[in-house]
Design an enzyme around this catalytic site. Structure first.
Site, mmCIF file in Angstrom:
data_model
loop_
_atom_site.group_PDB
_atom_site.id
_atom_site.type_symbol
_atom_site.label_atom_id
_atom_site.label_comp_id
_atom_site.label_asym_id
_atom_site.label_seq_id
_atom_site.Cartn_x
_atom_site.Cartn_y
_atom_site.Cartn_z
ATOM 1 N N LYS A 54 0.808 -1.217 0.000
ATOM 2 C CA LYS A 54 0.000 0.000 0.000
ATOM 3 C C LYS A 54 0.844 1.271 0.000
ATOM 4 O O LYS A 54 0.470 2.277 -0.611
ATOM 5 C CB LYS A 54 -0.941 -0.006 1.210
ATOM 6 C CG LYS A 54 -1.999 -1.096 1.180
ATOM 7 C CD LYS A 54 -2.923 -0.984 2.371
ATOM 8 C CE LYS A 54 -4.017 -2.032 2.354
ATOM 9 N NZ LYS A 54 -3.511 -3.383 2.535
ATOM 10 N N LYS A 60 -2.623 0.257 9.174
ATOM 11 C CA LYS A 60 -3.004 -0.695 8.129
ATOM 12 C C LYS A 60 -1.779 -1.492 7.684
ATOM 13 O O LYS A 60 -0.708 -0.936 7.492
ATOM 14 C CB LYS A 60 -3.598 0.044 6.920
ATOM 15 C CG LYS A 60 -4.876 0.800 7.218
ATOM 16 C CD LYS A 60 -5.327 1.656 6.053
ATOM 17 C CE LYS A 60 -5.787 0.848 4.889
ATOM 18 N NZ LYS A 60 -6.371 1.697 3.823
ATOM 19 N N GLY A 75 -8.920 -6.998 3.215
ATOM 20 C CA GLY A 75 -9.962 -7.705 3.940
ATOM 21 C C GLY A 75 -10.079 -7.300 5.396
ATOM 22 O O GLY A 75 -10.674 -8.010 6.196
ATOM 23 N N GLY A 76 -9.487 -6.141 5.772
ATOM 24 C CA GLY A 76 -9.564 -5.694 7.147
ATOM 25 C C GLY A 76 -8.546 -6.330 8.069
ATOM 26 O O GLY A 76 -8.492 -6.005 9.253
ATOM 27 N N HIS A 80 -16.916 4.175 1.741
ATOM 28 C CA HIS A 80 -16.001 3.340 0.961
ATOM 29 C C HIS A 80 -16.646 3.148 -0.412
ATOM 30 O O HIS A 80 -17.603 2.399 -0.559
ATOM 31 C CB HIS A 80 -15.826 1.994 1.672
ATOM 32 C CG HIS A 80 -14.891 1.059 0.981
ATOM 33 N ND1 HIS A 80 -14.045 0.215 1.655
ATOM 34 C CD2 HIS A 80 -14.652 0.819 -0.336
ATOM 35 C CE1 HIS A 80 -13.348 -0.497 0.804
ATOM 36 N NE2 HIS A 80 -13.712 -0.145 -0.417
ATOM 37 N N HIS A 113 -14.281 -3.856 9.460
ATOM 38 C CA HIS A 113 -13.608 -3.507 8.199
ATOM 39 C C HIS A 113 -13.888 -4.520 7.091
ATOM 40 O O HIS A 113 -13.178 -4.547 6.088
ATOM 41 C CB HIS A 113 -12.095 -3.359 8.404
ATOM 42 C CG HIS A 113 -11.727 -2.374 9.463
ATOM 43 N ND1 HIS A 113 -11.985 -1.025 9.351
ATOM 44 C CD2 HIS A 113 -11.134 -2.544 10.677
ATOM 45 C CE1 HIS A 113 -11.565 -0.409 10.434
ATOM 46 N NE2 HIS A 113 -11.053 -1.297 11.251
ATOM 47 N N GLU A 118 -9.991 1.336 -4.993
ATOM 48 C CA GLU A 118 -10.793 1.670 -3.821
ATOM 49 C C GLU A 118 -10.460 3.073 -3.339
ATOM 50 O O GLU A 118 -9.292 3.441 -3.207
ATOM 51 C CB GLU A 118 -10.548 0.647 -2.711
ATOM 52 C CG GLU A 118 -10.872 -0.781 -3.139
ATOM 53 C CD GLU A 118 -11.016 -1.724 -1.965
ATOM 54 O OE1 GLU A 118 -10.939 -1.251 -0.810
ATOM 55 O OE2 GLU A 118 -11.221 -2.923 -2.195
ATOM 56 N N ARG A 152 -7.471 -8.011 -8.869
ATOM 57 C CA ARG A 152 -8.187 -9.274 -9.062
ATOM 58 C C ARG A 152 -9.669 -8.969 -9.199
ATOM 59 O O ARG A 152 -10.096 -7.808 -9.060
ATOM 60 C CB ARG A 152 -7.981 -10.185 -7.854
ATOM 61 C CG ARG A 152 -8.320 -9.495 -6.524
ATOM 62 C CD ARG A 152 -8.311 -10.431 -5.361
ATOM 63 N NE ARG A 152 -8.321 -9.755 -4.078
ATOM 64 C CZ ARG A 152 -9.382 -9.204 -3.506
ATOM 65 N NH1 ARG A 152 -10.547 -9.230 -4.131
ATOM 66 N NH2 ARG A 152 -9.296 -8.621 -2.323
#
Length: 642
Positions: free
Chosen positions: A116, A158, A164-165, A208, A234, A274, A296
């Site tokens: 990220k 994060k 996926g949280g 989101h 999340h 996102e 994906r």
């Protein structure tokens, strides 16, 4: 187009890919673990290859075994689905080195977006707006805490890898930072093998919103947005497309930013960009920021398919087989509104704990799309994500689509495991959600009303008693004989005893405590005290269920076969099968109610187990690294003094 492909996944996504392949005349090869030998995706595929044990590391994460299976069966390409190896660049390279085609983006594109922090730097260069935060290499806790102070609380910790949280923690005050950092790093290390984190500003009323993109390696288009703001821990619960309140100006800005992101890395295939959006003042083009790109297909892709009429898996196959992207941006339609609800085996009152069980009964309504990897009689395994199905609806307007979602959830029937079905139905009725006033904090704010279990009324309890007595099927009379009096029988269910009097064909009176219910069946429908119930009664081993509206399950009580009660309030039991990651206490240690006792890893998440009361630890019954079953005793407190 390919003649045969292998699907390197399981469950509903494997079944989803097989559906499109069947329509296109492409043969499919499934892979399966010991736990999935009789799974639905195995039965649906043209061929199936066993690849190892039930743990993902022993099967679905063994890239060499999967590639060998593809070559042995003559498959030309591998579709990764999502999760497992879908965003593993090393696997992509191994597939291509074996002379096979990977149905997805290049290893280079995956690497570009896989971390990220690096992805955010790349997006800034491409002119995509990025959330304020720290994305550097210095992972010293003191340095990270200083970065959080500079950004300003609240902040999000994060994991730089994955999604996926997992490895994500909200920190609202400086004094919480060290504990939350340790927890996030531990979960990230377990899930992704990488404990590195980044720090971001937490948006106060966040939405989101993500944009579906598709590229052919040279050019990309977007297929509009999805709103995924309804989340708990999340993780997404209900998704919709398009986003409520979206303006054409905002859609154009977000779409252009997403396409710039995809084209900046030469993206090929389906992907999702996102964004975090500040919804405190409506949707504005200067209030959205890049979060991450999922390289994906997404779990929630069906809502995009519903509003565009485009089969994204077909597009994946065609582009991977060498076809260019022929659609222009203006060619992509946007019609109506769609919702997707994720139906999970989970114990909502216990904090959404993942659950297991055998699905003794499973029914999805006509008129809704249900993407599922299970059938009646299948078992929800502790080894994998406990999703049962995705329920998808489409309507001409948001209001129509939401009405269809409510009806579909009311008509969905599951027995054999606890589920989040009632919770989903409560969300679909939520006033704020109905009005389109959504943000990622909605569920947390209204958790109490959303998770409050409705008590079964007299009609439901009476019908459950009839089901327990064997009267659910057509109102058939009970066996037995009485002279000059109605046939009577007493049945015992969880929390109640009912007296049933058979008054005639398809007619009975049920007495529970001081209440009476006259029940009858007319034209295949049950009536109670002169009113139609709309309910369906399902009897499964040990349980009777009453569905619609709502779902209620009653255990059948057998006075000759009662289980002993749990050994008081001094034991902390494992709520599910899992791996003991950490133990925080030792014998003789004093604890207060709410103190951490241990951490259990189960179904890809970490769960902290806490003391139910004040006391002294008498005995620690497990060690870190132990694999335990549901109900296993972990920690025992000394008996309370009288």
């Amino acid at each position: 187009m390919f003649n045969k492909i292998l699907i390197a996944n399981r469950g509903e996504i494997a079944c989803r890919v097989i559906d499109t392949c069947r329509r296109l005349g492409v043969a499919t090869v499934a892979v399966y673990s010991n736990a999935d030998a009789t799974a639905r995706h195995v039965a649906m595929a043209d061929e199936a290859v066993h690849i190892g044990g039930p743990a993902p590391k022993d099967s679905y994460l063994k890239g060499d075994e999967i590639i060998a299976a593809a070559k042995a069966t003559g498959a030309e390409a591998i579709h990764p689905g999502y999760g497992f190896l879908s965003e593993n660049p090393g696997f992509v390279e191994a597939v291509e080195n074996a002379g096979l085609t990977f149905i997805g983006p290049s290893a280079k594109a995956i690497r570009a977006m896989g971390l990220k922090d690096a992805a955010k730097a790349l997006m800034e260069e491409a002119g995509v707006p990025v959330v304020p935060g720290y994305h550097g290499d210095n992972q010293d806790p003191e340095h990270l805490a200083g970065a959080a102070d500079t950004i300003g609380y609240p902040v999000l910790i994060k994991a730089v890898a994955g999604g996926g949280g997992k490895g994500m923690r909200l920190v609202e005050r400086p004094e919480e930072f060290d504990e939350k950092l340790t927890s996030a790093r531990g979960e990230a290390e377990t899930a992704f093998g990488n404990p590195a984190v980044l720090i971001e500003k937490y948006v106060q009323k966040p939405r989101h919103i993500e944009v579906q993109v598709f590229g052919d390696g040279t050019r990309a288009v977007h297929l509009y947005e999805r709103d995924c703001s309804l989340q708990r821990r999340h993780q997404k619960v209900i998704e919709e497309a398009p986003a409520p309140g979206m303006t054409e100006e905002m859609r154009a800005a977000m779409g252009q930013a997403a396409v710039r992101a995809a084209e900046a890395i030469g993206y090929k295939g389906a992907g999702t960009v996102e964004f975090i959006v500040d919804g405190s003042d409506g949707l504005r083009p200067d209030r959205f920021w890049f979060m991450e790109m999922n390289t994906r297909l997404q779990v929630e892709h069906p809502v995009t398919e519903a509003i565009t009429g485009i089969d994204l898996v077909e597009w994946q196959l065609r582009v991977a087989s060498g076809e260019p992207l022929t659609s222009q941006q203006e060619d992509i339609p946007l019609k109506g509104h769609a919702f997707e609800a994720r139906l999970y085996a989970e114990d909502v009152p216990a904090g959404f704990l993942p659950a297991t069980g055998t699905l003794t009964h499973l029914h999805f309504p006509e008129g809704a799309r249900a993407d599922t990897g299970v059938r009646p009689g299948d078992t929800i395994s502790p080894w994998y994500d406990p999703m049962i199905a995705k329920v998808i609806v489409h309507g001409a307007t948001r209001a129509i689509a939401l009405s269809k979602l409510r009806a579909a959830l009311e008509d969905t029937e599951v027995a054999g495991s606890v589920t989040n079905l009632s919770f989903l139905a409560a969300l679909a009725r939520h006033e704020g959600f109905r009005a389109g006033d959504v943000d990622t904090g909605l569920i947390a704010r209204d958790l109490g009303p959303l998770t409050e279990a409705a008590a079964p009324d007299l009609a439901v309890r009476a019908l459950a008693a009839l089901g327990a007595a064997g009267l659910a099927e057509g109102g058939a009379p009970m066996s037995g004989f009485t002279l000059w009096a109605p046939l009577k029988r007493t049945v015992a269910l969880d929390g109640m005893t009912a007296l049933i009097e058979v008054l005639g064909p398809c007619r009975a009176r049920v007495s529970i405590d001081d209440e009476k219910a006259d029940c009858s069946m007319t034209a295949g429908a049950w009536w109670v005290n002169g009113r139609p119930s709309g309910a369906r009664i399902v009897l499964t081993p040990g349980t009777v269920s009453v569905f619609g509206p709502g779902a209620y399950h009653f255990g059948l009580t057998d006075s000759l076969d009662r289980q002993s009660a749990a050994a008081g309030g001094g034991l902390t039991l494992s709520p599910m099968p899992g791996l003991v990651k950490a133990v925080y206490v030792q014998a003789g240690q004093a604890v207060a109610a709410g103190d951490r006792l241990a951490v259990l890893e189960a179904m890809k998440m970490e769960h902290t187990l806490t003391a139910a009361r004040d006391g002294t630890v008498a005995e620690v019954l497990v060690t870190p690294g132990a694999q335990v079953e549901a109900g296993a005793a972990l920690v025992r407190l000394e008996e309370e003094e009288a």
